[in-house]
Scaffold this motif. Sequence first.
Motif, PDB file in Angstrom:
ATOM      1  N   ALA A 170       0.829  -1.209   0.000  1.00 19.44           N
ATOM      2  CA  ALA A 170       0.000   0.000   0.000  1.00 19.44           C
ATOM      3  C   ALA A 170       0.863   1.259   0.000  1.00 19.44           C
ATOM      4  O   ALA A 170       0.447   2.313  -0.483  1.00 19.44           O
ATOM      5  N   LYS A 171       2.086   1.134   0.551  1.00 19.24           N
ATOM      6  CA  LYS A 171       2.953   2.306   0.649  1.00 19.24           C
ATOM      7  C   LYS A 171       3.823   2.489  -0.595  1.00 19.24           C
ATOM      8  O   LYS A 171       4.489   3.511  -0.739  1.00 19.24           O
ATOM      9  N   GLY A 172       3.849   1.464  -1.455  1.00 21.04           N
ATOM     10  CA  GLY A 172       4.706   1.548  -2.645  1.00 21.04           C
ATOM     11  C   GLY A 172       6.174   1.454  -2.288  1.00 21.04           C
ATOM     12  O   GLY A 172       7.030   2.087  -2.905  1.00 21.04           O
ATOM     13  N   LEU A 224      -2.623   3.950   9.731  1.00 21.15           N
ATOM     14  CA  LEU A 224      -2.212   5.361   9.824  1.00 21.15           C
ATOM     15  C   LEU A 224      -0.780   5.534   9.315  1.00 21.15           C
ATOM     16  O   LEU A 224      -0.433   6.582   8.763  1.00 21.15           O
ATOM     17  N   HIS A 225       0.046   4.500   9.483  1.00 25.24           N
ATOM     18  CA  HIS A 225       1.417   4.556   8.937  1.00 25.24           C
ATOM     19  C   HIS A 225       1.346   4.648   7.409  1.00 25.24           C
ATOM     20  O   HIS A 225       2.084   5.406   6.793  1.00 25.24           O
ATOM     21  N   VAL A 226       0.464   3.854   6.841  1.00 26.03           N
ATOM     22  CA  VAL A 226       0.315   3.844   5.380  1.00 26.03           C
ATOM     23  C   VAL A 226      -0.069   5.251   4.898  1.00 26.03           C
ATOM     24  O   VAL A 226       0.548   5.792   3.974  1.00 26.03           O
ATOM     25  N   ALA A 263      20.756  -6.074   8.666  1.00 30.57           N
ATOM     26  CA  ALA A 263      20.111  -5.236   9.684  1.00 30.57           C
ATOM     27  C   ALA A 263      18.658  -4.926   9.343  1.00 30.57           C
ATOM     28  O   ALA A 263      18.093  -3.978   9.863  1.00 30.57           O
ATOM     29  N   TYR A 264      18.056  -5.719   8.439  1.00 30.87           N
ATOM     30  CA  TYR A 264      16.652  -5.432   8.093  1.00 30.87           C
ATOM     31  C   TYR A 264      15.696  -6.338   8.855  1.00 30.87           C
ATOM     32  O   TYR A 264      15.842  -7.546   8.859  1.00 30.87           O
ATOM     33  N   GLY A 265      14.711  -5.729   9.484  1.00 32.74           N
ATOM     34  CA  GLY A 265      13.665  -6.485  10.168  1.00 32.74           C
ATOM     35  C   GLY A 265      13.701  -6.227  11.662  1.00 32.74           C
ATOM     36  O   GLY A 265      14.758  -6.289  12.294  1.00 32.74           O
TER      37      GLY A 265
HETATM   38  N1  CTP Z   1       4.735  -2.531  11.805  1.00 31.73           N
HETATM   39  C1  CTP Z   1       5.293  -1.627  12.721  1.00 31.73           C
HETATM   40  N2  CTP Z   1       6.371  -1.982  13.475  1.00 31.73           N
HETATM   41  C2  CTP Z   1       6.911  -3.198  13.344  1.00 31.73           C
HETATM   42  C3  CTP Z   1       6.377  -4.126  12.436  1.00 31.73           C
HETATM   43  C4  CTP Z   1       5.270  -3.759  11.686  1.00 31.73           C
HETATM   44  O1  CTP Z   1       4.817  -0.520  12.868  1.00 31.73           O
HETATM   45  N3  CTP Z   1       7.958  -3.536  14.113  1.00 31.73           N
HETATM   46  C5  CTP Z   1       3.542  -2.161  10.992  1.00 31.73           C
HETATM   47  C6  CTP Z   1       3.852  -1.111   9.957  1.00 31.73           C
HETATM   48  O2  CTP Z   1       2.738  -0.260   9.842  1.00 31.73           O
HETATM   49  C7  CTP Z   1       4.057  -1.912   8.696  1.00 31.73           C
HETATM   50  C8  CTP Z   1       3.084  -3.056   8.858  1.00 31.73           C
HETATM   51  O3  CTP Z   1       3.043  -3.271  10.271  1.00 31.73           O
HETATM   52  O4  CTP Z   1       3.806  -1.151   7.543  1.00 31.73           O
HETATM   53  C9  CTP Z   1       3.453  -4.313   8.117  1.00 31.73           C
HETATM   54  O5  CTP Z   1       4.649  -4.858   8.625  1.00 31.73           O
HETATM   55  P1  CTP Z   1       5.791  -5.497   7.718  1.00 31.73           P
HETATM   56  O6  CTP Z   1       5.197  -6.365   6.672  1.00 31.73           O
HETATM   57  O7  CTP Z   1       6.794  -6.054   8.625  1.00 31.73           O
HETATM   58  O8  CTP Z   1       6.461  -4.186   7.055  1.00 31.73           O
HETATM   59  P2  CTP Z   1       6.295  -3.532   5.632  1.00 31.73           P
HETATM   60  O9  CTP Z   1       6.258  -2.051   5.829  1.00 31.73           O
HETATM   61  O10 CTP Z   1       5.162  -4.143   4.900  1.00 31.73           O
HETATM   62  O11 CTP Z   1       7.689  -3.870   4.924  1.00 31.73           O
HETATM   63  P3  CTP Z   1       8.120  -5.184   4.062  1.00 31.73           P
HETATM   64  O12 CTP Z   1       8.430  -4.653   2.707  1.00 31.73           O
HETATM   65  O13 CTP Z   1       9.332  -5.713   4.733  1.00 31.73           O
HETATM   66  O14 CTP Z   1       7.000  -6.151   4.091  1.00 31.73           O
END
Ligand code: CTP
Length: 401
Positions: free
Chosen positions: A48-50, A128-130, A157-159
């Motif tokens: 959703a965020k692109g 709301l983050h989106v 360092a990702y995740g």
């Molecule tokens: N989220 C958060 N904090 C975290 C994990 C998740 O705020 N520690 C929320 C965020 O709003 C995030 C959503 O959950 O956009 C989905 O999480 P995730 O799939 O881990 O992140 P994405 O932003 O979708 O990134 P990715 O490309 O890695 O999927």
Amino acid sequence: MDILKKALIKVKPTLFDEKRVSKIVDNFLSRLNSGLKGGAAVVGGSIAKGTWLKGSHDIDIFVLFIDGDNISERLERVLKKTFGKIERVHGSRDYFSVRNKGFDFEVIPVIKVCSYKDARNVTDVSPLHVQWVNCHLSEKMKDDVRLLKQFCKSCGAYGAETFIKGFSGYVLEVLVANYGSFEKLIRSAVRWKRGDVVGNAGVELDRNKLSPLVVIDPVQPERNANAALSLEKFERFKKACKGFLKKRSIEFFIEKGVLLKDLKKHDLVFVAKPLKGKRDIVGTKLLKAFEEVRDNLESKEFGVESCGWWWNREGEAYFWFDVKRKKLSKVVKHYGPPVGKKENLEEFKKRHKGREIHKENGRVFVNLKRRFVDVYDFVDYLIKEEGVVGRVRSIKRKTYK
Ligand code: CTP
Ligand code: MG
């Protein structure tokens, strides 16, 4: 060609990828929505965020409910009816995992809110983050987020998951918005000091939620969005930034696995298969199994010189250790009370009846036979113990010739 342009080709989905994913998402949403009453399913997360990466197979779906009773149960019924086989994942609020057309859909029930203040659960804030990201990041900045995600993946360092303790996707989005671009962020990061704060906190932050780099959540100014970051990953990221500024290379955007030739250098190498289940949960168990081996090597006096582990979130994990001692003495001195303490001394003698009592520096001791003298014998025993084998599907020690 400029390195960043080259890297972007690697990480940015093509128009074709975008169309394919959006077709799959639309199909999923219309199936789900036609069965839903009192709720609406929308796409969330990085799709959703692109800011999603090419080749990603995870899709976050949020199901917004107006009223909040039993929303996990209500969603479960519809999902089962619509998709058949689904997996319920337990959390602070249960959500669901649905495999569809080769993608992993994470379907999260939330209460529709306009402010974090109305949230009943952290996941309620996610939509709301989106909104925030889509309002504050240009297309160019979104591409920079993709570069940054890949850069972080490459340096490990990702995740924000417990078994990684790195930067979440959302934190990287907030960072790019704050600094303006990938380049500016990297240039600033090399000067980050422990305890720095990015953004303006509305109120004083919770002291228990501090981390090496505090990132104020723009939609929730009292929250440190980066609370999961460990010192190790903070330093690792900074080191990668320094390296990149010194020598701009595509290597910084390539995820490196473990190489056999590197594994071979270590004293002990284990290959572990994770349990089946959610990545977050089985990953944390892998980490615990790794820590169990490390802590036991320490407490049994073999000592750990250095160690590490690696898991690409699918397939097998590798643990490696270099120990201080591969062999220990056959006997170990077991100390008792000071010579003067008559009562305790009697007790000690009784307990070690038949053993010779020695004295050293005013204390008594007996020589006990060590159960494990050889580190290989010890770890082969250890990996069959519940603390290790109970946390993985299987684990084996590798021997290289
Ligand atoms: N989220 C958060 N904090 C975290 C994990 C998740 O705020 N520690 C929320 C965020 O709003 C995030 C959503 O959950 O956009 C989905 O999480 P995730 O799939 O881990 O992140 P994405 O932003 O979708 O990134 P990715 O490309 O890695 O999927
Ligand atoms: Mg996601």
